[in-house]
Design a protein around this motif. Structure first.
Motif, mmCIF file in Angstrom:
data_model
loop_
_atom_site.group_PDB
_atom_site.id
_atom_site.type_symbol
_atom_site.label_atom_id
_atom_site.label_comp_id
_atom_site.label_asym_id
_atom_site.label_seq_id
_atom_site.Cartn_x
_atom_site.Cartn_y
_atom_site.Cartn_z
ATOM 1 N N VAL A 37 0.815 -1.222 0.000
ATOM 2 C CA VAL A 37 0.000 0.000 0.000
ATOM 3 C C VAL A 37 0.846 1.269 0.000
ATOM 4 O O VAL A 37 0.373 2.323 -0.419
ATOM 5 N N THR A 38 2.077 1.204 0.459
ATOM 6 C CA THR A 38 2.890 2.422 0.525
ATOM 7 C C THR A 38 4.113 2.389 -0.387
ATOM 8 O O THR A 38 4.835 3.379 -0.477
ATOM 9 N N THR A 39 4.364 1.280 -1.081
ATOM 10 C CA THR A 39 5.586 1.154 -1.875
ATOM 11 C C THR A 39 5.701 2.231 -2.945
ATOM 12 O O THR A 39 6.810 2.684 -3.266
ATOM 13 N N ASP A 40 4.592 2.662 -3.510
ATOM 14 C CA ASP A 40 4.670 3.606 -4.623
ATOM 15 C C ASP A 40 5.094 5.001 -4.205
ATOM 16 O O ASP A 40 5.365 5.836 -5.080
ATOM 17 N N VAL A 41 5.188 5.284 -2.910
ATOM 18 C CA VAL A 41 5.741 6.578 -2.505
ATOM 19 C C VAL A 41 7.242 6.629 -2.770
ATOM 20 O O VAL A 41 7.844 7.710 -2.689
ATOM 21 N N TRP A 42 7.869 5.479 -3.084
ATOM 22 C CA TRP A 42 9.268 5.491 -3.519
ATOM 23 C C TRP A 42 9.401 6.128 -4.901
ATOM 24 O O TRP A 42 10.499 6.531 -5.291
ATOM 25 N N SER A 43 8.308 6.174 -5.638
ATOM 26 C CA SER A 43 8.341 6.575 -7.041
ATOM 27 C C SER A 43 7.673 7.935 -7.228
ATOM 28 O O SER A 43 7.403 8.658 -6.264
ATOM 29 N N ASP A 44 7.374 8.254 -8.488
ATOM 30 C CA ASP A 44 6.683 9.502 -8.809
ATOM 31 C C ASP A 44 5.183 9.308 -8.946
ATOM 32 O O ASP A 44 4.481 10.233 -9.352
ATOM 33 N N ASP A 45 4.680 8.130 -8.605
ATOM 34 C CA ASP A 45 3.249 7.846 -8.742
ATOM 35 C C ASP A 45 2.449 8.166 -7.485
ATOM 36 O O ASP A 45 1.214 8.273 -7.554
ATOM 37 N N ALA A 46 3.105 8.288 -6.331
ATOM 38 C CA ALA A 46 2.375 8.512 -5.087
ATOM 39 C C ALA A 46 3.227 9.302 -4.110
ATOM 40 O O ALA A 46 4.462 9.306 -4.194
ATOM 41 N N PHE A 47 2.540 9.945 -3.177
ATOM 42 C CA PHE A 47 3.199 10.746 -2.149
ATOM 43 C C PHE A 47 2.415 10.565 -0.859
ATOM 44 O O PHE A 47 1.184 10.568 -0.871
ATOM 45 N N GLY A 48 3.125 10.381 0.247
ATOM 46 C CA GLY A 48 2.462 10.164 1.520
ATOM 47 C C GLY A 48 2.151 11.462 2.243
ATOM 48 O O GLY A 48 2.035 12.534 1.652
ATOM 49 N N ILE A 49 2.016 11.363 3.549
ATOM 50 C CA ILE A 49 1.785 12.563 4.359
ATOM 51 C C ILE A 49 2.997 13.493 4.302
ATOM 52 O O ILE A 49 2.886 14.707 4.379
ATOM 53 N N GLY A 50 4.170 12.899 4.152
ATOM 54 C CA GLY A 50 5.399 13.673 4.060
ATOM 55 C C GLY A 50 6.351 13.056 3.066
ATOM 56 O O GLY A 50 6.065 12.011 2.480
ATOM 57 N N PRO A 51 7.509 13.674 2.841
ATOM 58 C CA PRO A 51 8.486 13.159 1.880
ATOM 59 C C PRO A 51 8.999 11.783 2.285
ATOM 60 O O PRO A 51 8.988 11.408 3.462
ATOM 61 N N HIS A 52 9.464 11.024 1.282
ATOM 62 C CA HIS A 52 10.046 9.716 1.546
ATOM 63 C C HIS A 52 11.517 9.733 1.147
ATOM 64 O O HIS A 52 11.864 10.197 0.056
ATOM 65 N N PRO A 53 12.411 9.237 2.004
ATOM 66 C CA PRO A 53 13.847 9.353 1.725
ATOM 67 C C PRO A 53 14.314 8.574 0.500
ATOM 68 O O PRO A 53 15.353 8.917 -0.075
ATOM 69 N N ILE A 54 13.591 7.541 0.089
ATOM 70 C CA ILE A 54 13.998 6.826 -1.120
ATOM 71 C C ILE A 54 13.725 7.678 -2.349
ATOM 72 O O ILE A 54 14.575 7.813 -3.231
#
Length: 539
Positions: free
Chosen positions: A58-75
């Motif tokens: 559910v959260t893996t795509d925040v590593w990419s340009d397709d999704a963003f979480g509540i805050g930035p992701h270091p990957i």
């Protein structure tokens, strides 16, 4: 094979086995002479490996340009540091040890009357899972130690340097070829065996591995790309020609209860969850996790969806600049509506009908609809299965590998792959003439189809890595929806750019170092435990 039958044996086999330092484990009680005496024994040992199947990404795509979480992701933004420990490194070695243990000791059951064919089913499962684990390591770290036997605590192989990527990939292919030859077909497994890996699972996974390695070799200029791409084409073709799989009629229902079970022939490898509140063993809470902003779709993803005429938004006469949030879905590929919430969709217990994204959580102004079920939300638990490998991916693997290998793809091959997905979605087909007439790049259209069909299923980051485009895409600013103030309201005032699109992270706060970030850093503790290991470049 239901998970509830896996867990008790998993608990038994886990005793004395699981540790961060997985490679330095003493022999465990599973080697006791009272074990390995029946088919049931080796089946129970094999069942343990299924507990390593990945959970919903559910959260893996925040590593990419397709999704963003509540805050930035270091990957995705390039700020991560080498970790002291990392389950992405240690956990695969737990699985490798379990597989090696079965391969080493499982043949003892032949002495007790187990048929060799039946033994080979479970040895093939072990080799499939070993291949699965090593591919995860190769994707992330490149060269890693190749361990093909159960090691004792002081074995000198524990202190050997990493093996070359090429050697590990050849082992993966060998393991998968054995699995293809010895695993049962989905039809042979039937209802009672649903959930176990089949020979088509190994074919499909081999196409995934070979496509990754082929395109990685091609675009990073490392290795024999054509060798891997040929394997990808052949493995995907074998899966297609097996006749064991087909597309499920509804794209949206793939991620609902309607898509579960053997009746959905698109399912090739599935992580099974529980059955109901009264029969709950494993559960997830994907919808509530996504509702609170764990993986919000980005403008880059939304813009990649075609119009129903098969043209991109910058080429289609059907596209009109939105004047309200709902306009984004007008005349678009219906997979967009299946992937994002829009006004009028069933939503959650406290808001039965969706209105507009809540910018406090859904910070891009787009809301992720995956695995949404109002009853599950009310119960705070869901049992919707995770389809880890589905037939649509195999079709995409075949199309991409064919194009990358030959520099072209025939209309017939497009009809057998890409256009089957477009027929289900309800948009116009792709042909060479259509691409030429509209100034479309066939390679980019094949990649676009993959991005859209597999959206938010954890593929995008790895696609950017193998295509060597992460250095282009990830440093870009992360944008969301147009800020329609009258709809979103002013309770949360987002950062916006000069065109009034929501900005959740600006380009100056993002980076990608191509000399470093295409491989992950090895955990610091592993370097200390084995001085022969070397950290990946520039970490």
């Amino acid at each position: 094979m239901k998970i509830k039958y896996i867990l008790p044996i998993a608990c038994m086999l886990t005793l004395g086995v699981i540790s961060c330092d997985v490679e330095r484990l003493p022999e465990t009680q599973i080697t006791d002479p009272t074990f390995w005496r029946s088919e049931n024994d080796i089946r129970m040992a094999a069942n343990y490996m299924y507990t390593f199947l990945p959970n919903l990404p559910v959260t893996t795509d925040v590593w990419s340009d397709d999704a963003f979480g509540i805050g930035p992701h270091p990957i995705s933004d390039g700020t991560r540091l080498p970790p002291s420990t990392d389950g992405s490194y240690n956990t695969p070695y737990n699985l490798i040890r379990a597989a090696n243990n079965i391969l080493q000791k499982g043949p003892r059951v032949l002495e007790f009357g187990v048929l060799e064919e039946n033994l080979n089913w479970y040895l093939a499962e072990a080799r499939f899972f070993r291949a699965w684990a090593y591919f995860g390591l190769v994707q992330r770290y490149g060269n890693v130690p190749l361990i093909l036997e159960t090691l004792t605590e002081n074995d000198e192989k524990l202190f050997a340097p990493a093996d070359p990527r090429e050697s590990i990939v050849e082992t993966i292919y060998s393991d998968l070829d054995f699995a293809i030859q010895n695993l049962r077909t989905p039809a042979q497994l039937g209802e009672t065996g649903y959930g176990r890996v089949s020979n088509t699972t190994a074919m499909a996974f081999k196409s995934r591995v070979a496509l990754f390695e082929g395109t990685f070799a091609k675009y990073h200029q490392k290795g024999d790309a054509n060798k891997h791409l040929t394997m990808a084409v052949n493995a995907a073709k074998a899966c297609i020609e097996s006749g064991q799989h087909d597309l499920f009629p509804s794209y949206f229902e793939l991620f609902q209860y309607e898509g579960e079970g053997r009746s959905n022939r698109e399912n090739i490898l599935v992580r099974q969850y529980g059955i109901s509140l009264s029969d709950a063993v494993l559960i997830h809470n994907a919808q509530r996790t996504l509702e609170t902003g764990a993986a919000n779709p980005t403008k880059a993803l939304v813009d990649s969806y075609l119009m129903v005429d098969g043209l991109p938004i910058d080429k289609s006469p059907l596209y009109q600049t939105p004047t309200k949030i709902l306009d984004d879905f007008e005349n678009r590929d219906p997979r967009l509506s299946a992937t994002l919430f829009k006004q009028g969709d069933p939503y959650i217990g406290t808001m039965p009908i969706f209105n507009v994204p809540n910018l406090s959580f859904q910070r891009t102004g787009y809301a992720n609809r995956r695995y949404a079920n109002p009853t599950d939300w009310q119960n705070s638990r869901s049992f919707i299965d995770y389809s880890i490998i589905r037939y649509a991916e195999v079709l995409l693997n075949f199309a991409e590998a064919t194009y990358e290998l030959n520099g072209s793809i025939s209309d017939q091959e497009l009809d057998e792959t890409i256009n089957r997905l477009r027929t289900r979605a309800g948009i116009s087909h792709l042909s060479n003439a259509f691409a030429s007439q509209n100034g479309l790049d066939m390679k980019e259209e094949i990649r676009r189809e993959r991005r859209v069909e597999l959206a938010l299923e954890g593929f995008r980051y790895w696609d950017l890595i193998r295509w060597k485009t992460a250095e282009i895409e990830l440093p870009k600013p992360v944008l969301g929806n147009f800020y329609f103030e009258e709809e979103f309201g002013t309770a949360v005032t987002p950062d916006v750019n000069e065109d009034n699109f929501i900005v959740v992270q600006r380009a100056q706060n993002r980076s990608f170092d191509p000399t470093r970030d295409y491989l992950w850093p090895l955990p610091i503790n592993e370097l200390g435990l084995n001085p022969s290991l070397q950290q990946n470049p520039n970490w």
